[in-house]
Design a protein around this motif. Sequence first.
Motif, mmCIF file in Angstrom:
data_model
loop_
_atom_site.group_PDB
_atom_site.id
_atom_site.type_symbol
_atom_site.label_atom_id
_atom_site.label_comp_id
_atom_site.label_asym_id
_atom_site.label_seq_id
_atom_site.Cartn_x
_atom_site.Cartn_y
_atom_site.Cartn_z
ATOM 1 N N VAL A 1 39.651 -57.385 1.373
ATOM 2 C CA VAL A 1 39.687 -58.420 2.404
ATOM 3 C C VAL A 1 40.001 -57.694 3.714
ATOM 4 N N ALA A 2 38.998 -57.603 4.575
ATOM 5 C CA ALA A 2 39.165 -56.944 5.867
ATOM 6 C C ALA A 2 39.586 -57.989 6.894
ATOM 7 N N MET A 3 40.750 -57.785 7.489
ATOM 8 C CA MET A 3 41.346 -58.771 8.398
ATOM 9 C C MET A 3 41.201 -58.275 9.841
ATOM 10 N N VAL A 4 40.378 -58.949 10.620
ATOM 11 C CA VAL A 4 40.053 -58.493 11.971
ATOM 12 C C VAL A 4 41.232 -58.722 12.910
ATOM 13 N N THR A 5 41.647 -57.648 13.582
ATOM 14 C CA THR A 5 42.718 -57.754 14.577
ATOM 15 C C THR A 5 42.182 -57.784 16.002
ATOM 16 N N ASP A 6 41.021 -57.137 16.231
ATOM 17 C CA ASP A 6 40.461 -57.080 17.580
ATOM 18 C C ASP A 6 39.025 -56.581 17.476
ATOM 19 N N TYR A 7 38.323 -56.646 18.596
ATOM 20 C CA TYR A 7 37.006 -56.026 18.667
ATOM 21 C C TYR A 7 37.181 -54.531 18.903
ATOM 22 N N ASP A 8 36.340 -53.743 18.264
ATOM 23 C CA ASP A 8 36.359 -52.309 18.539
ATOM 24 C C ASP A 8 35.913 -52.098 19.992
ATOM 25 N N CYS A 9 35.963 -50.858 20.462
ATOM 26 C CA CYS A 9 35.819 -50.607 21.897
ATOM 27 C C CYS A 9 34.412 -50.841 22.446
ATOM 28 N N TRP A 10 33.426 -51.188 21.594
ATOM 29 C CA TRP A 10 32.095 -51.536 22.093
ATOM 30 C C TRP A 10 32.120 -52.785 22.959
ATOM 31 N N HIS A 11 33.076 -53.660 22.698
ATOM 32 C CA HIS A 11 33.085 -54.978 23.353
ATOM 33 C C HIS A 11 33.463 -54.830 24.819
ATOM 34 N N GLU A 12 32.687 -55.447 25.688
ATOM 35 C CA GLU A 12 32.897 -55.278 27.137
ATOM 36 C C GLU A 12 34.243 -55.796 27.608
ATOM 37 N N GLU A 13 34.852 -56.703 26.836
ATOM 38 C CA GLU A 13 36.148 -57.235 27.230
ATOM 39 C C GLU A 13 37.290 -56.621 26.431
ATOM 40 N N HIS A 14 36.996 -55.601 25.640
ATOM 41 C CA HIS A 14 38.012 -55.008 24.768
ATOM 42 C C HIS A 14 39.192 -54.457 25.554
ATOM 43 N N ASP A 15 38.915 -53.828 26.691
ATOM 44 C CA ASP A 15 39.992 -53.200 27.460
ATOM 45 C C ASP A 15 40.997 -54.220 27.989
ATOM 46 N N ALA A 16 40.610 -55.506 28.011
ATOM 47 C CA ALA A 16 41.521 -56.533 28.497
ATOM 48 C C ALA A 16 42.513 -56.973 27.422
ATOM 49 N N VAL A 17 42.300 -56.537 26.193
ATOM 50 C CA VAL A 17 43.182 -56.906 25.093
ATOM 51 C C VAL A 17 44.429 -56.039 25.131
ATOM 52 N N THR A 18 45.582 -56.649 25.048
ATOM 53 C CA THR A 18 46.836 -55.897 25.093
ATOM 54 C C THR A 18 47.349 -55.625 23.687
ATOM 55 N N VAL A 19 48.248 -54.657 23.571
ATOM 56 C CA VAL A 19 48.868 -54.346 22.288
ATOM 57 C C VAL A 19 49.610 -55.569 21.749
ATOM 58 N N ASP A 20 50.279 -56.285 22.640
ATOM 59 C CA ASP A 20 51.011 -57.483 22.214
ATOM 60 C C ASP A 20 50.080 -58.495 21.553
ATOM 61 N N GLN A 21 48.869 -58.647 22.111
ATOM 62 C CA GLN A 21 47.907 -59.578 21.544
ATOM 63 C C GLN A 21 47.457 -59.124 20.162
ATOM 64 N N VAL A 22 47.205 -57.823 20.024
ATOM 65 C CA VAL A 22 46.771 -57.280 18.741
ATOM 66 C C VAL A 22 47.860 -57.469 17.691
ATOM 67 N N VAL A 23 49.099 -57.180 18.062
ATOM 68 C CA VAL A 23 50.212 -57.336 17.113
ATOM 69 C C VAL A 23 50.358 -58.798 16.708
ATOM 70 N N LYS A 24 50.182 -59.709 17.656
ATOM 71 C CA LYS A 24 50.275 -61.131 17.336
ATOM 72 C C LYS A 24 49.225 -61.525 16.308
ATOM 73 N N VAL A 25 47.997 -61.040 16.488
ATOM 74 C CA VAL A 25 46.924 -61.322 15.521
ATOM 75 C C VAL A 25 47.243 -60.671 14.185
ATOM 76 N N LEU A 26 47.747 -59.450 14.229
ATOM 77 C CA LEU A 26 48.091 -58.727 13.008
ATOM 78 C C LEU A 26 49.098 -59.499 12.167
ATOM 79 N N LEU A 27 50.132 -59.994 12.804
ATOM 80 C CA LEU A 27 51.159 -60.742 12.079
ATOM 81 C C LEU A 27 50.620 -62.077 11.570
ATOM 82 N N GLY A 28 49.765 -62.715 12.381
ATOM 83 C CA GLY A 28 49.139 -63.951 11.932
ATOM 84 C C GLY A 28 48.241 -63.721 10.731
#
Length: 295
Positions: free
Chosen positions: A204-231
């Motif tokens: 079961v692969a659980m998506v935390t964020d878009y990989d760096c191909w995504h044009e808006e990826h750089d706008a994602v913060t570590v805090d946001q990724v961690v929040k998704v990870l815990l969810g």
Amino acid sequence: MSAAVIGIIGGSGLYDIEGLTDQRWERIASPWGDASDELLFGTLEGVPVVFLPRHGRGHKLSPSHLNYRANIDVLKRAGVTDILSLSAVGSLKADLPPGHFVIVDQFIDRSFAREKSFFGTGCVAHVSMADPVCGRLGAALETAARRLDLPVTRGGTYLTMEGPQFSTRAESNLYRSWDCSVIGMTNMPEAKLAREAEICYATVAMVTDYDCWHEEHDAVTVDQVVKVLLGNADKARSLVRSVVPDLGGVRHRCSAGCDHALDFAIITPPAARDPEAVARLDAIAGRVLADRSGD
């Protein structure tokens, strides 16, 4: 036929399993070295469960430094018949957003700094990896995820990179051109070793964020990724609680062949096998080595 014992390998953010009764942590010795951590034994709705935190409690081990062989070996020694691998990943497709679960059915292995087989000098074997995950487990996971109304996609290719660094943008776009769905660092050689150990395996692969191909990826913060990870970890615990009862009870021979993958895999004849190599394979391949010792 035997009773099913469900192994759970927890990825980033998932270091325990809630709802287990009769819990105990126990370290299992392996001839392949130290596993990532002790194993957590327990039961869930009457079904035996064995949990291994892939990176160790406290997330002390990087993907490149995991002892994948020891991890699978100790699960085999613990009697595990089926492995559910839970892994944090990046998305390579726009329609697989953060928070989405992908029950993958294929892998591309781009790792290079890991021991990838239990077999080698002294005892050589080749197993098929054409279908690297168990369809029976994948179907059970999909059913349980939909029962919980989790956002889930059945099918997709998991690109395993070495890490610990993330992809360059050129690499990310290359993997997208290969039609890969998600990217992670840990499910290979884990899936290969599970096949050699004749344990049914699903991811079961659980998506935390878009990989760096995504044009808006750089706008994602570590805090946001961690929040998704815990969810995602909370969702994964719910998924485990839902699917394990469906997999319990008497376990029949796997129709896909996962649990008898070594039937015709070992090439080295008995007289040419190195006794030390054979001794290390007692849990992994003891079934076929014992059956063919007189060949």
